[in-house]
Scaffold this active site. Structure first.
Site: not given
Ligand code: SDX
Length: 375
Positions: A260, A311
């Site tokens: 998140h 989710d």
């Molecule tokens: C919702 O914003 C809100 O409040 C949204 C929400 C709401 O109620 O409205 O809470 C609802 O959207 C929940 C999120 C649902 N989405 C997912 O579950 C999709 C998977 N999650 C990721 O895509 C991610 O965690 C986000 C998009 C939710 C947040 O992404 P960020 O803050 O931009 O984090 P990032 O992409 O910079 O990642 C940081 C690191 C990375 O590793 P490195 O490349 O630096 O080594 O963490 C890793 C990412 O690869 N990472 C993940 C991951 N989430 C982050 N690795 C594997 N699986 C994941 N889910």
């Protein structure tokens, strides 16, 4: 003025002041208008929470009864909108149909679409009619009868009745009510931000909600819970969870339902939905998804230190309730519309055009060459 350093994705950028929702990402706390989500999820109802979001206070018994009566009246789907939905391709994604339906509804109810004229009445109309639109989408596919307004049913029970064409049990209706409460608002998430950007130009409420629906559709935001269920289908049994998840992580794939932008610990909504996934699964004698999810959680946390978000378990609850997977995100929208509309009205009350800057990194001062001289 030179733009400061770029914050990609506006990460950690504070864009505005709001009194609607507070998130403490370090402690995993979530408040709606000052009330803790855990208390609201255990003691409140979606209608009471919608009232709180719109009016900034919890309703009296009389005020809540009035709201319920009004929203039951506003569930009705205009025939012209039913025909519009029926004219769309039967294979159209429910989120695309929902976005189109809200946009079309604006043309049928012009009083709510004058710039800045929108009111709590428009918020109530959209929040009341979205379950009926979802029900029409589902019943159109299943050949069921039109949706009766059923003023005797709560919003949660009515949502399940509209989708499944049968009255839900008390447990199912309560599970849906808690899910609707948990999804009602979440500060400046992408879809709420899209709604506020639209409202900040003095565009109308229906346009702002159409923007929000289009934004929520994305799998990095609202679409994640559908993909969690696809992951469970791919894994099959708990003993395969480790192998499948580690292979995805090795390919730098995102595991849906984890991570998140704001929470650095477990999303408090995931904690509550995990418990409901177990409760409803136990009642049905089917804890397969719950057991799989627990195992996936263990692997993802050990391998990546990531926590579940809202989710991860919502899909397993909806699936147990009998809701088709492609309606999970429209269901999310049918709850978040209460928060979206509260934010739009707050934007109108304290209007400031939202217009950030970009740091230009492209070419400059190029000489114009007439087309005859170009290769
Ligand atoms: C919702 O914003 C809100 O409040 C949204 C929400 C709401 O109620 O409205 O809470 C609802 O959207 C929940 C999120 C649902 N989405 C997912 O579950 C999709 C998977 N999650 C990721 O895509 C991610 O965690 C986000 C998009 C939710 C947040 O992404 P960020 O803050 O931009 O984090 P990032 O992409 O910079 O990642 C940081 C690191 C990375 O590793 P490195 O490349 O630096 O080594 O963490 C890793 C990412 O690869 N990472 C993940 C991951 N989430 C982050 N690795 C594997 N699986 C994941 N889910």
């Amino acid at each position: 003025m030179e733009p400061s350093d770029v914050q990609r994705g506006l990460e950690d950028v504070v864009a505005l002041e709001s009194r609607i929702c507070f998130i403490d990402g370090q402690q995993g706390r979530l408040l709606y208008r000052g009330y803790d989500i855990r208390e609201l999820a255990s003691r409140s109802t979606f209608e009471e929470v919608a009232y709180l979001l719109w009016y900034s206070r919890l309703p009296s018994a009389g005020q809540l009864a009035d709201l319920k009566r009004r929203m039951a009246e506003l569930r009705v789907l205009p025939d012209a909108l039913a025909r519009t939905i029926d004219s769309l391709p039967s294979a159209a994604l429910p989120m695309d149909v929902l976005r189109t339906a809200v946009s079309a509804l604006a043309l049928l109810e012009p009083e709510e679409t004058k710039p800045g004229a929108s009111s709590i009445g428009g918020a109530q109309r959209l929040t009341a009619v979205l379950p009926t639109i979802l029900g029409w989408i589902q019943r159109r596919r299943s050949g069921a009868r039109p949706v009766a307004a059923r003023p005797d049913l709560s919003q949660a029970a009515y949502t399940l009745y509209a989708l499944l064409d049968r009255e839900p049990s008390e447990l199912d209706a309560r599970a849906m009510d808690v899910a609707l409460i948990l999804h009602a608002d979440h500060e400046l998430n992408a879809s709420t931000f899209a709604a506020r950007v639209t409202a900040s130009t003095l565009s109308d409420l229906y346009s702002a909600i159409t923007s929000a629906i289009g934004t929520l559709k994305g799998p990095l935001h609202g679409g994640a819970n559908e993909r969690v269920m696809e992951l469970l289908a791919e894994i099959g049994t708990p003993d395969r969870a480790e192998e499948v998840v580690k292979a995805k992580l090795a390919r730098h794939e995102r595991i849906m339902g984890f991570g998140h932008r704001v929470y650095k610990v477990e999303d408090p909504r995931a904690t509550i939905l995990r418990e409901w996934s177990r409760k409803v699964g136990e009642e049905r004698g089917n804890l397969n998804d719950y057991a799989l999810l627990r195992k996936v959680e263990e692997v993802v946390h050990r391998e990546k230190g990531l926590y579940p978000n809202v989710d991860l378990y919502s899909g397993s609850v909806y699936s147990l309730l009998g809701i088709p997977h492609d309606l999970f995100t429209p269901l999310f929208a049918s709850s978040r519309v209460a928060g979206w509309t509260a934010h739009v009205l707050e934007e109108y009350d304290d209007l400031r055009l939202i217009r950030p800057m970009a740091k230009y990194v492209g070419a400059t001062d190029l000489t114009y060459v007439p087309i005859g001289g170009r290769t």
